[in-house]
Design a protein around this motif. Structure first.
Motif: not given
Ligand code: GLU
Length: 474
Positions: A154-158, A161-162, A164, A214, A226-227
């Protein structure tokens, strides 16, 4: 104490500096300013076949032009990725030693053949993990592949969003090529780790790399950054801006006379907007308000016409002295269209306010004033034909000439002469002054006419009118 945020901009110097790159750099810069953080400039110069020192310098110069350079304490670098090759290899070998990567001797053809023969499509795209447990070591023709773990990433992207990713859709990707050289994925991560990067803000096209990277961060025992992946810029046809098709070089816009402040402001309105009823705002307001969370998800249209109108507003907002200083490079030196002996800075200073309110690009300034710095202007043939096609053109210009012979030599009086002739012939000023404009300036468009005529003087003006009238007769 909280960790200092460390952002970075990591361009590959493979061409002119792309406006999309400039926007990404600005995002990182603004975020570093907002957070009292650091902006690291890292030149990713590992692709020898495509890199060129000229492009590297171009990026550094263009960033400095935008106000992003070592004169500000938030700036760090530039670092050069090529200097870290040994660290990239060492990290890859560490992953091998820990069993998180393995060597494989299959060629591309072998991989394609296996994919075909297996009948059913392997779940992993492309490479099927054939060498995972073969216990190969390094050797000629061997690539080092990352052992993609099972599960999800899961890439949490600003911005997005998330996001997957199912790891089963990601093949065991290459870390070291068969010649031992590291690929982008690992070089980029190792540099980010070693440079203490906490935030990766970059173009959306790198989103597919994020889960792989990641995994590398995790495998190397570091906490991923943080991406944020920011939407691409598109042209009028909604196609991604491309070097081949579109005008994308920051250097080129700078040459044309787009001001750095106008470009910064315009780039920051692509996919984001400051509060209030105007998008044209001081940079500090952008620094105060910008947030990745409010960046639009869809591609943003890079509208050159709109950027030019921003530029015109920025030009108008300057003091006259600032405007004159900004024009300097177009008026003197090799870019100037006239001989330096013919140029008179005092005359330009007189007409500068009129030009300032009309120009969009500073490169257009010389063509608006060149008639003041030559003996006789070159007459644009199309403008001439258009202005003199009516049968009143010659006689009224002759009448203007007569009026100019004795009137007071002031813009208002000159205008009054022309207006009077207009009334006598039932012609509006705009129409009537067209032949006069062509005679004096050689062109059909330009700044208001009477102030320049005042500057030019009576003798030169009459000489120009005579020359055009002679041309008409011949
Ligand atoms: N060097 C990469 C590029 O220019 C950027 C990689 C990144 O920002 O992570 O596309």
């Amino acid at each position: 104490m909280a960790q200092t945020p460390r952002y970075r901009f990591a361009p590959s110097p493979t061409g002119y500096f792309h406006v999309g790159g400039a926007r990404t750099a600005l995002y990182n810069w603004i975020l570093a300013l907002q957070t009292s953080g650091v902006f690291v400039l890292r030149i990713e110069d590992t692709d020898d076949s495509r890199n060129n020192p000229q492009w590297t310098q171009g990026i550094i110069d263009a960033l400095a032009w935008l106000g992003i350079d070592g004169s500000d304490s938030h700036f760090e670098g530039p670092y050069f990725q090529s200097a870290n090759a040994a660290l990239h290899v060492a990290a890859a070998e560490k992953l091998f030693a820990q069993g998180k990567a393995y060597y494989c001797d299959l060629t591309t053809e072998d991989i394609q053949k296996r994919a075909k023969e297996s009948g059913k499509q392997s779940e992993r795209q492309g490479y099927d993990g054939y060498s995972r447990d073969r216990g190969l070591g390094p050797g000629p023709g061997h690539v080092l592949r990352f052992r993609v773990p099972q599960g999800k990433t899961v890439v949490k992207d600003q911005v997005r969003g998330e996001v997957e990713f199912d790891n089963s859709t990601i093949e065991d990707f290459v870390l070291l090529r068969s010649n031992g050289s590291p690929v982008f994925l690992i070089a980029n991560v190792v540099d980010d780790i070693n440079q203490g990067i906490t935030h990766v803000v970059r173009a959306e096209e790198h989103l597919p790399n994020a889960p792989k990277q990641q995994m590398i961060w995790d495998a190397l025992g570091s906490t991923p950054p943080s991406w944020a992946h920011v939407p691409v810029l598109v042209n009028e046809q909604r196609k991604k801006l491309s070097k081949r098709r579109d005008k994308v070089a920051v250097e080129q816009y700078r040459e044309e006379g787009i001001l750095a402040d106008a470009m910064k402001n315009y780039l920051m309105t692509l996919g984001w907007a400051p509060t209030g009823d105007t998008e044209i705002v001081p940079f500090q307001k952008i620094v105060d308000e910008f947030a990745l969370g409010s960046v639009n998800h869809s591609p943003a249209f890079f509208d050159i016409v709109k950027m030019q109108s921003f530029n015109a507003e920025y030009i108008r907002a300057m003091t006259v002295d600032e405007f004159i200083a900004a024009c300097e490079v177009w008026l003197t030196g090799e870019r100037a269209p006239w001989k330096q002996a013919d140029y008179d800075a005092k005359v330009f200073a007189e007409i500068a306010p009129l030009v300032q309110t009309r120009v969009q690009l500073l490169q257009d300034v010389p063509s608006m004033v060149d008639f003041l710095f030559c003996e006789m202007p070159a007459i644009d043939e199309a403008s001439y034909v258009k202005a003199f096609s009516a049968d009143w053109a010659g006689p009224t210009l002759l009448a203007i000439r007569e009026g100019f012979k004795n009137c007071e030599w002031k813009a208002d009086s000159l205008k009054a002469v022309v207006e009077k002739i207009g009334e006598e012939n039932s012609l509006k000023l705009g129409k009537l002054q067209a032949p006069l404009r062509v005679a004096v300036t050689g062109r059909s468009v330009g700044p208001p006419l009477f102030e320049p005529i005042e500057l030019l003087g009576r003798d030169a003006t009459i000489k120009r009118i005579d020359a055009v009238l002679a041309k008409k007769v011949s």
